[in-house]
Design an enzyme around this catalytic site. Structure first.
Site, PDB file in Angstrom:
ATOM      1  N   THR A  92      -0.358  -3.515  10.946  1.00  0.00           N
ATOM      2  CA  THR A  92       0.414  -4.369  10.027  1.00  0.00           C
ATOM      3  C   THR A  92       1.918  -4.115  10.153  1.00  0.00           C
ATOM      4  O   THR A  92       2.712  -5.051  10.310  1.00  0.00           O
ATOM      5  CB  THR A  92      -0.037  -4.088   8.577  1.00  0.00           C
ATOM      6  OG1 THR A  92      -1.455  -4.235   8.522  1.00  0.00           O
ATOM      7  CG2 THR A  92       0.611  -5.029   7.593  1.00  0.00           C
ATOM      8  N   THR A 124      -5.445   2.142  19.564  1.00  0.00           N
ATOM      9  CA  THR A 124      -6.463   3.180  19.769  1.00  0.00           C
ATOM     10  C   THR A 124      -7.463   2.765  20.852  1.00  0.00           C
ATOM     11  O   THR A 124      -8.077   3.605  21.509  1.00  0.00           O
ATOM     12  CB  THR A 124      -7.242   3.458  18.471  1.00  0.00           C
ATOM     13  OG1 THR A 124      -7.728   2.214  17.970  1.00  0.00           O
ATOM     14  CG2 THR A 124      -6.373   4.122  17.420  1.00  0.00           C
ATOM     15  N   SER A 164       8.295   3.970   1.254  1.00  0.00           N
ATOM     16  CA  SER A 164       7.274   2.916   1.131  1.00  0.00           C
ATOM     17  C   SER A 164       7.899   1.574   0.752  1.00  0.00           C
ATOM     18  O   SER A 164       9.072   1.495   0.379  1.00  0.00           O
ATOM     19  CB  SER A 164       6.274   3.312   0.049  1.00  0.00           C
ATOM     20  OG  SER A 164       6.910   3.165  -1.217  1.00  0.00           O
ATOM     21  N   CYS A 165       7.071   0.545   0.808  1.00  0.00           N
ATOM     22  CA  CYS A 165       7.522  -0.793   0.410  1.00  0.00           C
ATOM     23  C   CYS A 165       7.989  -0.800  -1.037  1.00  0.00           C
ATOM     24  O   CYS A 165       9.000  -1.419  -1.377  1.00  0.00           O
ATOM     25  CB  CYS A 165       6.381  -1.797   0.604  1.00  0.00           C
ATOM     26  SG  CYS A 165       4.820  -1.273  -0.111  1.00  0.00           S
ATOM     27  N   ASN A 166       7.276  -0.117  -1.929  1.00  0.00           N
ATOM     28  CA  ASN A 166       7.673  -0.074  -3.342  1.00  0.00           C
ATOM     29  C   ASN A 166       9.014   0.632  -3.513  1.00  0.00           C
ATOM     30  O   ASN A 166       9.902   0.149  -4.222  1.00  0.00           O
ATOM     31  CB  ASN A 166       6.603   0.657  -4.162  1.00  0.00           C
ATOM     32  CG  ASN A 166       5.427  -0.233  -4.473  1.00  0.00           C
ATOM     33  OD1 ASN A 166       5.602  -1.357  -4.944  1.00  0.00           O
ATOM     34  ND2 ASN A 166       4.219   0.246  -4.209  1.00  0.00           N
ATOM     35  N   ASP A 202      -3.995  -5.244   1.860  1.00  0.00           N
ATOM     36  CA  ASP A 202      -3.257  -6.235   2.655  1.00  0.00           C
ATOM     37  C   ASP A 202      -4.218  -7.382   3.011  1.00  0.00           C
ATOM     38  O   ASP A 202      -5.445  -7.179   3.055  1.00  0.00           O
ATOM     39  CB  ASP A 202      -2.706  -5.595   3.938  1.00  0.00           C
ATOM     40  CG  ASP A 202      -1.508  -4.690   3.654  1.00  0.00           C
ATOM     41  OD1 ASP A 202      -0.868  -4.867   2.597  1.00  0.00           O
ATOM     42  OD2 ASP A 202      -1.221  -3.815   4.481  1.00  0.00           O
ATOM     43  N   HIS A 234       5.071   6.766  -7.317  1.00  0.00           N
ATOM     44  CA  HIS A 234       5.838   5.656  -6.727  1.00  0.00           C
ATOM     45  C   HIS A 234       7.308   5.658  -7.131  1.00  0.00           C
ATOM     46  O   HIS A 234       8.194   5.613  -6.285  1.00  0.00           O
ATOM     47  CB  HIS A 234       5.196   4.319  -7.120  1.00  0.00           C
ATOM     48  CG  HIS A 234       3.759   4.227  -6.751  1.00  0.00           C
ATOM     49  ND1 HIS A 234       2.748   4.647  -7.592  1.00  0.00           N
ATOM     50  CD2 HIS A 234       3.168   3.786  -5.629  1.00  0.00           C
ATOM     51  CE1 HIS A 234       1.589   4.456  -7.001  1.00  0.00           C
ATOM     52  NE2 HIS A 234       1.809   3.940  -5.802  1.00  0.00           N
ATOM     53  N   GLY A 235       7.577   5.676  -8.452  1.00  0.00           N
ATOM     54  CA  GLY A 235       8.969   5.648  -8.913  1.00  0.00           C
ATOM     55  C   GLY A 235       9.735   6.886  -8.464  1.00  0.00           C
ATOM     56  O   GLY A 235      10.811   6.767  -7.837  1.00  0.00           O
ATOM     57  N   HIS A 262       3.319  -6.891  -4.411  1.00  0.00           N
ATOM     58  CA  HIS A 262       3.397  -6.018  -5.589  1.00  0.00           C
ATOM     59  C   HIS A 262       4.400  -6.645  -6.563  1.00  0.00           C
ATOM     60  O   HIS A 262       5.339  -7.324  -6.148  1.00  0.00           O
ATOM     61  CB  HIS A 262       3.983  -4.646  -5.239  1.00  0.00           C
ATOM     62  CG  HIS A 262       3.273  -3.877  -4.173  1.00  0.00           C
ATOM     63  ND1 HIS A 262       1.960  -3.476  -4.259  1.00  0.00           N
ATOM     64  CD2 HIS A 262       3.734  -3.371  -3.001  1.00  0.00           C
ATOM     65  CE1 HIS A 262       1.641  -2.763  -3.177  1.00  0.00           C
ATOM     66  NE2 HIS A 262       2.699  -2.690  -2.397  1.00  0.00           N
ATOM     67  N   GLN A 302       4.772  -6.455   0.511  1.00  0.00           N
ATOM     68  CA  GLN A 302       4.523  -5.078   0.965  1.00  0.00           C
ATOM     69  C   GLN A 302       4.481  -4.949   2.483  1.00  0.00           C
ATOM     70  O   GLN A 302       4.845  -3.911   3.035  1.00  0.00           O
ATOM     71  CB  GLN A 302       3.214  -4.557   0.353  1.00  0.00           C
ATOM     72  CG  GLN A 302       1.920  -5.086   0.949  1.00  0.00           C
ATOM     73  CD  GLN A 302       1.508  -6.452   0.407  1.00  0.00           C
ATOM     74  OE1 GLN A 302       2.130  -6.969  -0.512  1.00  0.00           O
ATOM     75  NE2 GLN A 302       0.449  -7.026   0.978  1.00  0.00           N
TER      76      GLN A 302
HETATM   77  P1  NAD Z   1      -2.607  -0.410   9.779  1.00  0.00           P
HETATM   78  O1  NAD Z   1      -3.918   0.222   9.536  1.00  0.00           O
HETATM   79  O2  NAD Z   1      -2.455  -1.863   9.577  1.00  0.00           O
HETATM   80  O3  NAD Z   1      -2.115  -0.105  11.274  1.00  0.00           O
HETATM   81  C1  NAD Z   1      -2.157   1.182  11.814  1.00  0.00           C
HETATM   82  C2  NAD Z   1      -2.271   1.097  13.325  1.00  0.00           C
HETATM   83  O4  NAD Z   1      -2.224   2.409  13.881  1.00  0.00           O
HETATM   84  C3  NAD Z   1      -3.567   0.465  13.789  1.00  0.00           C
HETATM   85  O5  NAD Z   1      -3.288  -0.383  14.877  1.00  0.00           O
HETATM   86  C4  NAD Z   1      -4.400   1.667  14.240  1.00  0.00           C
HETATM   87  O6  NAD Z   1      -5.307   1.340  15.254  1.00  0.00           O
HETATM   88  C5  NAD Z   1      -3.316   2.597  14.773  1.00  0.00           C
HETATM   89  N1  NAD Z   1      -3.702   4.020  14.772  1.00  0.00           N
HETATM   90  C6  NAD Z   1      -4.834   4.599  14.323  1.00  0.00           C
HETATM   91  N2  NAD Z   1      -4.788   5.939  14.498  1.00  0.00           N
HETATM   92  C7  NAD Z   1      -3.595   6.218  15.078  1.00  0.00           C
HETATM   93  C8  NAD Z   1      -2.946   7.408  15.494  1.00  0.00           C
HETATM   94  N3  NAD Z   1      -3.525   8.601  15.362  1.00  0.00           N
HETATM   95  N4  NAD Z   1      -1.719   7.326  16.062  1.00  0.00           N
HETATM   96  C9  NAD Z   1      -1.110   6.131  16.188  1.00  0.00           C
HETATM   97  N5  NAD Z   1      -1.660   4.953  15.776  1.00  0.00           N
HETATM   98  C10 NAD Z   1      -2.895   4.998  15.242  1.00  0.00           C
HETATM   99  O7  NAD Z   1      -1.579   0.409   8.878  1.00  0.00           O
HETATM  100  P2  NAD Z   1      -0.204  -0.126   8.295  1.00  0.00           P
HETATM  101  O8  NAD Z   1      -0.477  -0.883   7.046  1.00  0.00           O
HETATM  102  O9  NAD Z   1       0.575  -0.761   9.372  1.00  0.00           O
HETATM  103  O10 NAD Z   1       0.478   1.232   7.829  1.00  0.00           O
HETATM  104  C11 NAD Z   1       1.236   2.033   8.721  1.00  0.00           C
HETATM  105  C12 NAD Z   1       2.140   2.927   7.909  1.00  0.00           C
HETATM  106  O11 NAD Z   1       3.061   2.106   7.178  1.00  0.00           O
HETATM  107  C13 NAD Z   1       1.431   3.791   6.850  1.00  0.00           C
HETATM  108  O12 NAD Z   1       2.171   4.985   6.687  1.00  0.00           O
HETATM  109  C14 NAD Z   1       1.568   2.943   5.593  1.00  0.00           C
HETATM  110  O13 NAD Z   1       1.450   3.698   4.413  1.00  0.00           O
HETATM  111  C15 NAD Z   1       2.956   2.393   5.787  1.00  0.00           C
HETATM  112  N6  NAD Z   1       3.248   1.169   5.040  1.00  0.00           N
HETATM  113  C16 NAD Z   1       2.319   0.176   4.956  1.00  0.00           C
HETATM  114  C17 NAD Z   1       2.614  -0.975   4.233  1.00  0.00           C
HETATM  115  C18 NAD Z   1       1.626  -2.073   4.093  1.00  0.00           C
HETATM  116  O14 NAD Z   1       1.667  -2.804   3.136  1.00  0.00           O
HETATM  117  N7  NAD Z   1       0.723  -2.268   5.019  1.00  0.00           N
HETATM  118  C19 NAD Z   1       3.870  -1.107   3.631  1.00  0.00           C
HETATM  119  C20 NAD Z   1       4.825  -0.089   3.795  1.00  0.00           C
HETATM  120  C21 NAD Z   1       4.494   1.053   4.496  1.00  0.00           C
END
Ligand code: NAD
Length: 344
Positions: free
Chosen positions: A11, A34, A141-143, A173, A195-196, A221, A305
């Site tokens: 994402t 992966t 984070s997004c928040n 998501d 969060h805050g 959110h 987010q």
């Molecule tokens: P996601 O699950 O959508 O994507 C993660 C990707 O990483 C996948 O393609 C997965 O296959 C890959 N992956 C799995 N194991 C791995 C490893 N060991 N090393 C590297 N890549 C690996 O996750 P996301 O939502 O994109 O979240 C990624 C980060 O961003 C997290 O820290 C999350 O908390 C943060 N985040 C997410 C959002 C959201 O809303 N999705 C918002 C802000 C921050």
């Protein structure tokens, strides 16, 4: 040209890759998956070199069996880059950090990791300068990014802020089939929630606490925020709106005039403006939901987010590589490049 590796093409990773591709001072060195999956098609269509998230020869070979051209393992990618943006699922940080340190590469984690991992966190408007030249950091984070966008400029104006907020969080998501709730409201029973207070990792001067609940929606959110300004602040509801209007990445629209009364309409508007995936990088504030009564400010804001942290990652790359010391200059460069990339 800054060569950027993106470890984890989910994402956040796929959006960071596009945003890097949009800039004229950086290039996507490669992205990781992966194993073979539909996400690899997106990398191939965009022409982003594809690597495996680890160095296991069997895992690398599996990509070819799935019909994808995998150029190697994570170590090969790190050797071809100046900085890595870690977009792996949350809590993989410690394991990945040791790989980045071994490769001697600058690194940026996301908000799923704790501040302690790097001892440094980032948002563009709060602490760009403190991140200049750092080896590693965490884009919050997004928040927290959303809170930073509206509260930091207010703090800069008033020099003191005490904040209580309730985070009404999306359960999952849109592309996530494994999370919930789907028919419940789930409070975070650890109070105050993390969060805050996470805002204090980038702006420790703001006193803030939060409560959080997850609700059955996937799109945004919402934050319900109460902020106490110091006496003698000299602000009015209108001057706060004016302040936010002139703040980058804050979008003010009205429930009554624009008929945007829910997050559904916010997201429909975001789809209309033409950014890929219907993203909205800006924090959305309902201007007719802002009210200063005495020293107490009340307002609501909505956070997309999946996308508000994306431009922050670009500014953060420039901070770590020491190529832009002024956060506002970086923000306009980032945002203009993203806008023209999508023909907006
Ligand atoms: P996601 O699950 O959508 O994507 C993660 C990707 O990483 C996948 O393609 C997965 O296959 C890959 N992956 C799995 N194991 C791995 C490893 N060991 N090393 C590297 N890549 C690996 O996750 P996301 O939502 O994109 O979240 C990624 C980060 O961003 C997290 O820290 C999350 O908390 C943060 N985040 C997410 C959002 C959201 O809303 N999705 C918002 C802000 C921050």
């Amino acid at each position: 040209m800054i060569r950027v590796a993106i470890n984890g093409f989910g994402t956040i990773g796929k959006r960071v890759a596009d945003a890097v591709d949009a800039q004229d001072d950086m290039v996507v060195a490669g992205v990781t998956k992966t194993g073979p999956s539909f996400g690899c098609d997106l990398a191939a269509r965009k022409g982003f070199p594809l690597y495996c998230t680890n160095d296991d020869p069997d895992r690398i070979a599996a990509f070819a069996e799935g019909g994808y051209n995998c150029k190697g393992g994570l170590s090969d990618l790190l050797a071809a880059a100046d900085v890595v943006v870690d977009c792996a699922p949350g809590k993989r940080g410690a394991e990945n950090l040791s790989k980045y340190k071994a490769a001697g590469i600058k690194h940026i984690f996301q908000g799923g990791e704790k501040h302690d991992l790097t001892g440094l966190s980032y948002t563009s408007c709060a602490n760009h300068e403190a991140n200049i030249g750092a080896e590693g950091t965490r884009v919050v984070s997004c928040n927290t990014t959303g809170l930073s966008r509206t509260l930091v400029p207010l703090f800069e104006k008033c020099k003191s802020l005490k904040v209580e907020c309730t985070m009404i969080r999306r359960a999952a998501d849109p592309g996530d089939s494994s999370k919930g709730p789907i028919n419940a409201i789930k409070p975070v029973l650890k109070v105050p929630s993390h969060h805050g207070p996470d805002l204090m990792t980038v702006k420790p001067e703001i006193e803030i606490n939060s409560l959080a609940v997850a609700v059955p929606t996937t799109i945004m959110h919402v934050h319900a925020i109460i902020a106490d300004l110091p006496s003698g602040h000299g602000m009015t509801t209108d001057s706060i709106l004016e302040l936010w209007r002139s703040t980058p990445r804050v979008l003010l629209m009205s429930g009554s005039g624009d008929r945007i009364t829910t997050t559904a309409e916010v997201m429909e508007m975001a789809r209309d403006i033409g950014r890929k995936w219907g993203d909205l990088h800006e924090v959305f504030v309902w201007e007719d939901g802002v009210s200063l009564i005495g020293d107490r400010l009340y307002y609501f804001q909505a956070i997309h987010q999946e996308s508000d942290v994306i431009p922050e990652n670009i500014d953060c790359i420039r901070a770590l590589l020491s190529t832009e010391s002024d956060w506002k200059t970086s923000v306009s460069k980032t945002d203009e490049a993203i806008s023209s990339y999508y023909g907006m």
